[in-house]
Design a protein around this motif. Sequence first.
Motif, PDB file in Angstrom:
ATOM      1  N   VAL A 165       0.841  -1.184  -0.239  1.00  0.00           N
ATOM      2  CA  VAL A 165       0.017  -0.013   0.032  1.00  0.00           C
ATOM      3  C   VAL A 165       0.995   1.139  -0.135  1.00  0.00           C
ATOM      4  N   LEU A 166       1.893   1.248   0.636  1.00  0.00           N
ATOM      5  CA  LEU A 166       2.736   2.257   0.881  1.00  0.00           C
ATOM      6  C   LEU A 166       3.368   2.569  -0.636  1.00  0.00           C
ATOM      7  N   ALA A 167       4.005   1.443  -1.229  1.00  0.00           N
ATOM      8  CA  ALA A 167       4.682   1.840  -2.430  1.00  0.00           C
ATOM      9  C   ALA A 167       3.629   2.155  -3.693  1.00  0.00           C
ATOM     10  N   LEU A 168       2.441   1.749  -3.481  1.00  0.00           N
ATOM     11  CA  LEU A 168       1.310   2.320  -4.423  1.00  0.00           C
ATOM     12  C   LEU A 168       1.040   3.554  -4.027  1.00  0.00           C
ATOM     13  N   ALA A 169       1.033   4.060  -2.888  1.00  0.00           N
ATOM     14  CA  ALA A 169       0.886   5.536  -2.478  1.00  0.00           C
ATOM     15  C   ALA A 169       2.185   6.263  -3.283  1.00  0.00           C
ATOM     16  N   LEU A 170       3.265   6.124  -2.972  1.00  0.00           N
ATOM     17  CA  LEU A 170       4.396   6.810  -3.641  1.00  0.00           C
ATOM     18  C   LEU A 170       4.305   6.646  -4.979  1.00  0.00           C
ATOM     19  N   LEU A 171       3.946   5.589  -5.429  1.00  0.00           N
ATOM     20  CA  LEU A 171       3.912   5.939  -6.823  1.00  0.00           C
ATOM     21  C   LEU A 171       2.531   6.603  -7.678  1.00  0.00           C
ATOM     22  N   ALA A 172       1.588   6.585  -6.972  1.00  0.00           N
ATOM     23  CA  ALA A 172       0.389   7.418  -7.251  1.00  0.00           C
ATOM     24  C   ALA A 172       0.838   9.102  -6.874  1.00  0.00           C
ATOM     25  N   TYR A 173       1.620   9.225  -6.036  1.00  0.00           N
ATOM     26  CA  TYR A 173       2.247  10.665  -5.770  1.00  0.00           C
ATOM     27  C   TYR A 173       3.150  11.075  -6.819  1.00  0.00           C
ATOM     28  N   SER A 174       4.118  10.149  -6.995  1.00  0.00           N
ATOM     29  CA  SER A 174       5.286  10.799  -7.988  1.00  0.00           C
ATOM     30  C   SER A 174       5.107  10.422  -9.565  1.00  0.00           C
ATOM     31  N   LEU A 175       4.297   9.383  -9.777  1.00  0.00           N
ATOM     32  CA  LEU A 175       4.256   9.143 -11.392  1.00  0.00           C
ATOM     33  C   LEU A 175       3.549  10.215 -12.050  1.00  0.00           C
ATOM     34  N   PRO A 176       2.503  10.831 -11.674  1.00  0.00           N
ATOM     35  CA  PRO A 176       1.455  11.732 -12.474  1.00  0.00           C
ATOM     36  C   PRO A 176       2.436  13.022 -12.855  1.00  0.00           C
ATOM     37  N   PRO A 177       3.134  13.447 -11.935  1.00  0.00           N
ATOM     38  CA  PRO A 177       3.926  14.929 -12.438  1.00  0.00           C
ATOM     39  C   PRO A 177       5.134  14.412 -13.126  1.00  0.00           C
ATOM     40  N   LEU A 178       5.783  13.310 -12.781  1.00  0.00           N
ATOM     41  CA  LEU A 178       6.768  12.790 -13.798  1.00  0.00           C
ATOM     42  C   LEU A 178       6.340  12.497 -15.275  1.00  0.00           C
ATOM     43  N   ILE A 179       5.243  12.071 -15.362  1.00  0.00           N
ATOM     44  CA  ILE A 179       4.763  11.580 -16.838  1.00  0.00           C
ATOM     45  C   ILE A 179       4.474  12.987 -17.623  1.00  0.00           C
ATOM     46  N   GLN A 180       3.825  13.948 -16.458  1.00  0.00           N
ATOM     47  CA  GLN A 180       3.544  15.097 -16.960  1.00  0.00           C
ATOM     48  C   GLN A 180       4.824  15.740 -17.430  1.00  0.00           C
ATOM     49  N   TRP A 181       5.965  15.778 -16.792  1.00  0.00           N
ATOM     50  CA  TRP A 181       7.034  16.570 -17.388  1.00  0.00           C
ATOM     51  C   TRP A 181       7.743  16.039 -18.411  1.00  0.00           C
ATOM     52  N   LEU A 182       7.752  14.228 -18.584  1.00  0.00           N
ATOM     53  CA  LEU A 182       8.438  13.865 -19.342  1.00  0.00           C
ATOM     54  C   LEU A 182       7.803  13.698 -20.715  1.00  0.00           C
ATOM     55  N   PHE A 183       6.416  13.757 -20.619  1.00  0.00           N
ATOM     56  CA  PHE A 183       5.697  13.344 -22.037  1.00  0.00           C
ATOM     57  C   PHE A 183       4.617  14.572 -22.540  1.00  0.00           C
ATOM     58  N   ILE A 184       3.757  14.765 -21.684  1.00  0.00           N
ATOM     59  CA  ILE A 184       2.687  15.566 -21.851  1.00  0.00           C
ATOM     60  C   ILE A 184       3.282  17.196 -22.180  1.00  0.00           C
ATOM     61  N   ASP A 185       4.005  17.779 -21.141  1.00  0.00           N
ATOM     62  CA  ASP A 185       4.365  19.095 -21.303  1.00  0.00           C
ATOM     63  C   ASP A 185       5.847  19.078 -22.026  1.00  0.00           C
ATOM     64  N   ALA A 186       6.285  18.003 -22.422  1.00  0.00           N
ATOM     65  CA  ALA A 186       7.645  17.735 -23.203  1.00  0.00           C
ATOM     66  C   ALA A 186       7.340  18.750 -24.635  1.00  0.00           C
ATOM     67  N   THR A 187       8.704  18.849 -25.038  1.00  0.00           N
ATOM     68  CA  THR A 187       8.730  19.952 -26.207  1.00  0.00           C
ATOM     69  C   THR A 187       9.494  18.644 -27.181  1.00  0.00           C
ATOM     70  N   TRP A 188       8.852  18.398 -28.158  1.00  0.00           N
ATOM     71  CA  TRP A 188       9.227  17.106 -29.038  1.00  0.00           C
ATOM     72  C   TRP A 188      10.048  17.716 -30.301  1.00  0.00           C
ATOM     73  N   VAL A 189       9.620  18.917 -30.980  1.00  0.00           N
ATOM     74  CA  VAL A 189      10.162  19.337 -31.937  1.00  0.00           C
ATOM     75  C   VAL A 189      10.525  20.812 -31.666  1.00  0.00           C
ATOM     76  N   GLY A 190      11.523  21.372 -32.608  1.00  0.00           N
ATOM     77  CA  GLY A 190      12.020  22.661 -32.264  1.00  0.00           C
ATOM     78  C   GLY A 190      13.200  23.027 -32.938  1.00  0.00           C
ATOM     79  N   ASP A 191      13.659  24.187 -32.969  1.00  0.00           N
ATOM     80  CA  ASP A 191      14.996  24.451 -33.681  1.00  0.00           C
ATOM     81  C   ASP A 191      16.063  25.212 -32.643  1.00  0.00           C
ATOM     82  N   GLY A 192      15.602  25.751 -31.599  1.00  0.00           N
ATOM     83  CA  GLY A 192      16.307  26.193 -30.661  1.00  0.00           C
ATOM     84  C   GLY A 192      15.816  26.296 -29.162  1.00  0.00           C
ATOM     85  N   ARG A 193      16.529  26.869 -28.550  1.00  0.00           N
ATOM     86  CA  ARG A 193      15.916  27.003 -26.930  1.00  0.00           C
ATOM     87  C   ARG A 193      14.420  27.704 -26.832  1.00  0.00           C
ATOM     88  N   ALA A 194      14.310  28.528 -27.883  1.00  0.00           N
ATOM     89  CA  ALA A 194      12.821  29.158 -27.651  1.00  0.00           C
ATOM     90  C   ALA A 194      11.740  28.171 -27.490  1.00  0.00           C
TER      91      ALA A 194
END
Length: 384
Positions: free
Chosen positions: A45-74
Motif C-alpha cells: 500500500v505504501l509503495a502504491l501511494a508513493l507511485l500515485a504521488y510521483s508518477l503523474p507529475p513525472l509523466i506530465q514533465w516527461l511526455f505531456i508538457d515535453a517539447t518534441w520538435v523545435g529549432d532552438g532554445r525558444a
Amino acid sequence: MSVYKHAFVRSEMTAPRPAPQKASGLSHWLRVNLLATPKDVALTVLALALLAYSLPPLIQWLFIDATWVGDGRAACTTISQGGVLPEGTSGACWAFIDAKFQQFVFGRYPADERWRVLLVMAMFAALLAPMLMPKAPLKGWNALALFIILPVVSFFLLGGGFGLAHVETQLWGGLMVTLILSYFGIVVSLPVGIVLALGRRSNMPVIRMLCVGFIEIIRGVPLITVLFMASVMLPLFLPDGWTFDKLLRALIGVSVFASAYMAEVIRAGLQAIPKGQFEGADSLGLSYGQKMRLIILPQAIKLVIPGIVNTFIGLFKDTSLVSIIGMFDLLGIVNLNQADPTWATPVTPVTGYLFAGIVFWAFCFGMSRYSQFMERHLDTGHKH
C-alpha cells in the motif's frame, strides 16, 4: 497383535480436504509476492501511494508538457524566459536530443564519413548475435572473427585505411567511443584476468608475487589515477619521438584496471572448485594446461558468471571517466553540447543527463538479463 492393529490401522476414511488454491496466474502472484503477510500488505500500500504521488507529475514533465520538435532554445522555454511556451508548462526538451542525436552517437566524426561507423556497428551486431546463442554453429570461427578480425578491420575503417580519408581519434566521441572502450576492455580483461588469477595461485614464487603485486596495486587506486598515468605519465617513459594515441592510452588504462578486478573474480571461482576436481584431473594424467582448460576453468567461470558480468557492467559505466583526460564519450559529448547557447535552457541539462542515463541503463540491463539467461542455461548441477 490386537494392540498393534488398534494403534496403527485406521477403521474410518478421513474427511475430504478442500481443493488446493490455484497456484498460477496473476492472483496467485499477487497473493504470494505482495499480500502474503500484513507487513507485505502495508509495504504494498505504501509503495502504491508513493507511485500515485510521483508518477503523474513525472509523466506530465516527461511526455505531456515535453517539447518534441523545435529549432532552438525558444521551443523549450516559457514566455518569461524568452520562449514560446505558456507559463508553467515547461517539460523535457526532447527536441534538444533530436537535434544533437547524431553527435551523441558519433561525436565530432565527419558527417560524410559516418557510414564507416555504421558499417562497423552492423558487423559487430552481426557477429555478436550468433555468439550469444548457445546452440549457434561455428562458434570458433565466430569468436575468431569477433575478437581478432573485427578489431583490425574496424581500426582501418574508422581511422582511415583501405584508401579512406584519415579521421583523427580526437574527433571520435559519443556512444561510439563508449562502445569501443567497453568492447576492448571486456575482450582484454577476461583472458588477462584468467592469466592473473592462475598466476596468483601459482606454486612459483616469482610469478605469484608479480601477479599479486599487479592486482593489489591496480585495485588500490581509482580508475581516474590509472587513466592519468596512461595519458600523462606513460609518454614520459617512451623514447624520444615515440608517442601513443590518446584513445590507445585510454584503452590500455581501462583494460589494465578491469583486468585486475576480473582476476579476483576468477580467483574466487577457482577457490570454490572442490579439491577432488584437481585430484581427479591429476589422476587422469592431464597436464596443467589440459586440467585448467578442460576441467577447472569451465566450472570456475560458470560459478562466477554474476561477478564477471558485474565487472563488465562496472567497466561500461566507468568509461564515462575518460572525459577527465579530454575524450568525449557519451556523457562527455552530452556535457559538451549543453554549452551550446542555441539550446541553453533550464531543462536542457536534465534532459541530456536523462537521455544518457537511459542509454547506459539499457545496455547494463541487457547484460544483466543475458547473464541470468546463461546462468539458467548452464545450471545443470541440480537437474533430475
